[in-house]
Design a protein around this motif. Structure first.
Motif, mmCIF file in Angstrom:
data_model
loop_
_atom_site.group_PDB
_atom_site.id
_atom_site.type_symbol
_atom_site.label_atom_id
_atom_site.label_comp_id
_atom_site.label_asym_id
_atom_site.label_seq_id
_atom_site.Cartn_x
_atom_site.Cartn_y
_atom_site.Cartn_z
ATOM 1 N N LEU A 122 0.806 -1.215 0.000
ATOM 2 C CA LEU A 122 0.000 0.000 0.000
ATOM 3 C C LEU A 122 0.844 1.272 0.000
ATOM 4 C CD1 LEU A 122 -2.831 -1.029 2.489
ATOM 5 C CD2 LEU A 122 -2.875 -1.068 -0.001
ATOM 6 N N ARG A 123 2.150 1.141 0.109
ATOM 7 C CA ARG A 123 2.995 2.339 0.055
ATOM 8 C C ARG A 123 3.020 2.935 -1.349
ATOM 9 N NH1 ARG A 123 6.341 -2.016 -0.412
ATOM 10 N NH2 ARG A 123 8.078 -1.909 -1.902
ATOM 11 N N HIS A 124 2.675 2.126 -2.348
ATOM 12 C CA HIS A 124 2.632 2.600 -3.728
ATOM 13 C C HIS A 124 1.294 3.313 -3.967
ATOM 14 C CE1 HIS A 124 6.280 0.455 -4.700
ATOM 15 N NE2 HIS A 124 5.764 -0.662 -4.230
ATOM 16 N N PRO A 125 1.299 4.532 -4.503
ATOM 17 C CA PRO A 125 0.054 5.302 -4.660
ATOM 18 C C PRO A 125 -1.036 4.583 -5.451
ATOM 19 C CG PRO A 125 1.955 6.723 -4.971
ATOM 20 C CD PRO A 125 2.486 5.324 -4.865
ATOM 21 N N ILE A 126 -0.684 3.856 -6.511
ATOM 22 C CA ILE A 126 -1.710 3.174 -7.312
ATOM 23 C C ILE A 126 -2.345 2.048 -6.500
ATOM 24 C CG2 ILE A 126 -2.099 1.702 -9.327
ATOM 25 C CD1 ILE A 126 -0.138 3.412 -10.859
ATOM 26 N N ASN A 127 -1.526 1.315 -5.752
ATOM 27 C CA ASN A 127 -2.080 0.269 -4.886
ATOM 28 C C ASN A 127 -2.982 0.876 -3.808
ATOM 29 O OD1 ASN A 127 -0.814 -1.801 -6.239
ATOM 30 N ND2 ASN A 127 0.910 -1.941 -4.830
ATOM 31 N N ALA A 128 -2.535 1.994 -3.244
ATOM 32 C CA ALA A 128 -3.343 2.655 -2.207
ATOM 33 C C ALA A 128 -4.664 3.140 -2.781
ATOM 34 C CB ALA A 128 -2.557 3.818 -1.611
ATOM 35 N N LEU A 129 -4.626 3.697 -4.004
ATOM 36 C CA LEU A 129 -5.862 4.144 -4.647
ATOM 37 C C LEU A 129 -6.786 2.970 -4.920
ATOM 38 C CD1 LEU A 129 -7.572 6.352 -5.991
ATOM 39 C CD2 LEU A 129 -6.272 5.962 -8.098
ATOM 40 N N PHE A 130 -6.211 1.855 -5.373
ATOM 41 C CA PHE A 130 -6.998 0.638 -5.610
ATOM 42 C C PHE A 130 -7.704 0.219 -4.325
ATOM 43 C CE2 PHE A 130 -7.840 -3.846 -5.821
ATOM 44 C CZ PHE A 130 -8.081 -4.142 -7.142
ATOM 45 N N GLU A 131 -6.955 0.160 -3.210
ATOM 46 C CA GLU A 131 -7.526 -0.283 -1.937
ATOM 47 C C GLU A 131 -8.601 0.681 -1.454
ATOM 48 O OE1 GLU A 131 -6.995 -3.585 0.842
ATOM 49 O OE2 GLU A 131 -6.144 -3.116 -1.117
ATOM 50 N N SER A 132 -8.336 1.973 -1.623
ATOM 51 C CA SER A 132 -9.297 2.979 -1.175
ATOM 52 C C SER A 132 -10.575 2.935 -2.008
ATOM 53 C CB SER A 132 -8.659 4.370 -1.256
ATOM 54 O OG SER A 132 -9.554 5.363 -0.807
ATOM 55 N N MET A 133 -10.445 2.879 -3.326
ATOM 56 C CA MET A 133 -11.628 2.797 -4.186
ATOM 57 C C MET A 133 -12.393 1.510 -3.910
ATOM 58 S SD MET A 133 -13.468 4.307 -6.487
ATOM 59 C CE MET A 133 -12.505 5.516 -7.426
ATOM 60 N N SER A 134 -11.675 0.422 -3.683
ATOM 61 C CA SER A 134 -12.315 -0.848 -3.356
ATOM 62 C C SER A 134 -13.091 -0.742 -2.061
ATOM 63 C CB SER A 134 -11.265 -1.958 -3.261
ATOM 64 O OG SER A 134 -11.863 -3.190 -2.948
ATOM 65 N N GLY A 135 -12.557 0.041 -1.109
ATOM 66 C CA GLY A 135 -13.247 0.215 0.159
ATOM 67 C C GLY A 135 -14.505 1.047 0.016
ATOM 68 N N PHE A 136 -14.382 2.248 -0.523
ATOM 69 C CA PHE A 136 -15.532 3.142 -0.617
ATOM 70 C C PHE A 136 -16.634 2.585 -1.516
ATOM 71 C CE2 PHE A 136 -12.561 6.424 0.966
ATOM 72 C CZ PHE A 136 -13.367 6.968 1.962
ATOM 73 N N THR A 137 -16.271 1.856 -2.554
ATOM 74 C CA THR A 137 -17.282 1.277 -3.437
ATOM 75 C C THR A 137 -17.775 -0.068 -2.931
ATOM 76 O OG1 THR A 137 -15.581 0.253 -4.826
ATOM 77 C CG2 THR A 137 -16.350 2.438 -5.469
ATOM 78 N N THR A 138 -17.311 -0.478 -1.774
ATOM 79 C CA THR A 138 -17.661 -1.749 -1.113
ATOM 80 C C THR A 138 -17.362 -2.956 -2.003
ATOM 81 O OG1 THR A 138 -20.004 -1.904 -1.790
ATOM 82 C CG2 THR A 138 -19.505 -0.550 0.130
ATOM 83 N N THR A 139 -16.301 -2.845 -2.809
ATOM 84 C CA THR A 139 -15.933 -3.961 -3.677
ATOM 85 C C THR A 139 -15.290 -5.086 -2.889
ATOM 86 O OG1 THR A 139 -15.619 -2.448 -5.529
ATOM 87 C CG2 THR A 139 -14.615 -4.618 -5.725
ATOM 88 N N GLY A 140 -14.297 -4.761 -2.077
ATOM 89 C CA GLY A 140 -13.647 -5.786 -1.269
ATOM 90 C C GLY A 140 -12.456 -6.447 -1.927
ATOM 91 N N ALA A 141 -12.114 -6.052 -3.168
ATOM 92 C CA ALA A 141 -10.887 -6.542 -3.800
ATOM 93 C C ALA A 141 -9.702 -5.880 -3.111
ATOM 94 C CB ALA A 141 -10.885 -6.212 -5.289
ATOM 95 N N THR A 142 -8.614 -6.604 -2.952
ATOM 96 C CA THR A 142 -7.491 -6.062 -2.202
ATOM 97 C C THR A 142 -6.164 -6.303 -2.910
ATOM 98 O OG1 THR A 142 -6.370 -6.073 -0.039
ATOM 99 C CG2 THR A 142 -7.203 -8.183 -0.850
ATOM 100 N N VAL A 143 -5.209 -5.429 -2.656
ATOM 101 C CA VAL A 143 -3.843 -5.615 -3.153
ATOM 102 C C VAL A 143 -2.891 -5.912 -2.001
ATOM 103 C CG1 VAL A 143 -4.062 -4.232 -5.250
ATOM 104 C CG2 VAL A 143 -3.493 -3.103 -3.088
#
Length: 511
Positions: free
Chosen positions: A100-121
């Protein structure tokens, strides 16, 4: 040719949403102070959130929205909160080995959270790898996104309530908004009240199981964390093994709340008014519960008879009635409405069982629920529309309206449902091809089923897929380009495609 959309109004209200996001960050900040972990990350994130929010609010003194500005606000707000929500991951991960230190991974995790997707990196979910505060933020983003950030703003902010109907209609899942009270702000408050009440009840039940000795590791932290991710059909868990980390008693307790999360929350207003008959007559509710029951029976038969392998990770005991019934009930309830929890690694099951789960992913929850996917009501209308087309082909002079629950559905609504469903399937198909091509570009070995599940799991806000994307897997191996594509899919999937795609048309911006 003049610009028709007053984008400054939308940007200003987006600033208001970002500013108040800092209030939610106080929860993980408090935990960081208790445990002495990642306090700086949340203090910095709160400061950035407030500063950016105040700066954007200056674009308009008294924001007023028309229909187009409402579409733009909803799209901008969901994109903005995901970006701001990624900051704690990047700051906390700085100088560590966390993905999650990488901005794209962090954005993926954050978007996955707010959209309630649940996919994780995240490759490893543990308190050794991530602080309790950071993991709680991860869970809290799903709870905020479940009922809807804009719905919450309409419920509590007078400036948002002025244009509440347009905003909620742009954000709420399903073909149309069911207004419960004359004032839209009151409807928003009622929906959030039901959502909060079920969350509190769920947490209390989990704690009750813990203190009764039926769930030794379901402590207060885990109970609240899973309360934040079950009702929004999110699926994030602070445990690497998801719900498989807990006892069968916990697994059975989770199932009814996953089913509730996939129901139209407006229906619970009927229960409050003691109108039980109308509640039970709802056609979408009947179809939703019927789809769950039917798929559970079929999957139970497959698991009980051993049609799915009994590998260690598979978690299924062939011939065991309770075990196979629990696994079947849990996974259908979890995937049909896009929760994404798991009690076993279904990626290890047989192809027939996996095919059934893939079909369940396409169904989705009810309109007005926190579930993802196409939505049950749309499939009902599509099926009834096909039946009408076949009938009128044989009887050209017949006039046969499409009815649902005794009510005639407006032809404009039917066309909108057809358009959405076609666009959803088309986007899903194109994304699948792009994921396969991008994987080949970087030499990532990926099967067609894995690419299909990755596309479906992100646009449907489902989370886990098949193969290395299984419930205990991660999306971290995908190239950054694919991750950005999936971030886009999660974004448009949560907003049901149309509010985002309409902004890419010239007609949206001009007179």
């Amino acid at each position: 040719m003049s610009i028709r959309v007053d984008w400054r109004q939308s940007v200003a209200l987006t600033g208001t949403v970002i500013k108040y996001l800092s209030v939610a960050m106080l929860v993980p900040l408090a935990l960081s102070l208790v445990y002495g972990e990642d306090t700086v990350a949340f203090l910095l994130s709160i400061g950035i959130s407030v500063a950016v929010g105040l700066a954007l609010e200056r674009f308009a003194d008294d924001p007023q929205l028309d229909a187009r500005e409402a579409f733009l606000l909803v799209a901008l707000a969901w994109g903005a909160v995901a970006i701001i929500g990624a900051i704690p991951y990047v700051v906390a991960g700085y100088g560590t080995e966390s993905a999650l230190r990488h901005p794209i991974n962090a954005l993926f995790e954050s978007m996955s959270g707010f959209t309630t997707t649940g996919a994780t990196v995240t490759e490893e979910i543990s308190f050794d790898q991530h602080s309790r505060a950071l993991l709680m933020w991860r869970q809290l983003t799903q709870w905020l996104g479940g009922m809807g950030i804009i719905v919450l703003m309409v419920a509590i902010l007078p400036e948002a309530a002025v244009n509440g109907a347009q905003l909620i209609d742009s954000e709420a899942p399903g073909p149309e908004l069911q207004k419960l009270t004359p004032k839209i702000a009151e409807t928003a408050r009622l929906l959030w009240l039901f959502y909060l009440a079920f969350t509190v009840l769920y947490v209390l039940i989990l704690l009750g199981l813990h203190y009764a000795g039926l769930a030794p590791n379901m402590d207060a932290y885990n109970a609240v964390a899973h309360g934040f991710t079950t009702l929004p059909t999110g699926g994030f868990s602070p445990q690497a093994d998801s719900i498989a980390a807990f006892s069968p008693a916990v697994q059975w307790a989770v199932i009814p709340f996953m089913l509730i999360a996939g129901m139209n929350f407006a229906l619970f207003y009927l229960l409050v008014q003691d109108d039980y008959a109308e509640f039970l007559r709802d056609r979408e509710l009947q179809a939703y519960l019927g789809a769950n029951a039917g798929l559970i029976v079929v999957l139970w038969g497959l698991l009980f008879t051993g049609s799915a392998p009994t590998l260690e990770l598979g978690g299924v005991t062939q011939g065991a009635v309770e075990n196979s019934l629990r696994q079947a009930t849990f996974q259908i309830a979890s995937l049909l409405n896009s929760t994404g929890y798991a009690t076993s690694d279904f990626a290890q099951w047989g192809t027939t069982a996996q095919g059934l789960l893939l079909f369940a992913m396409f169904v989705g929850g009810s309109a007005g629920s926190t579930g993802g996917g196409v939505k049950v009501v749309r499939w009902l209308v599509v099926i009834k529309g096909i039946r009408r087309q076949l009938f009128t082909t044989a009887h050209p002079d017949a006039v046969k309206p499409v009815r649902l629950g005794g009510h005639v559905i407006d032809e404009e609504v039917i066309r909108a449902i057809y358009g959405f469903t076609l666009l959803y399937l088309l986007t899903f198909g194109v994304a699948t091809i792009l994921i396969l091509l991008d994987a080949g570009r970087v030499g990532l070995e990926i099967t067609t089923l894995e690419a299909i599940s990755a596309s479906l799991a992100t646009i449907g806000n489902i989370g886990p897929g098949f193969g290395f994307l299984g419930p205990f897997g991660s999306y971290v191996d995908f190239p950054s380009t694919s991750k950005l594509l999936m971030v886009f899919l999660m974004w448009i999937g949560r907003l049901e495609i149309i509010p985002v795609f309409v902004m890419f048309t010239g007609a949206f911006w001009t007179e």
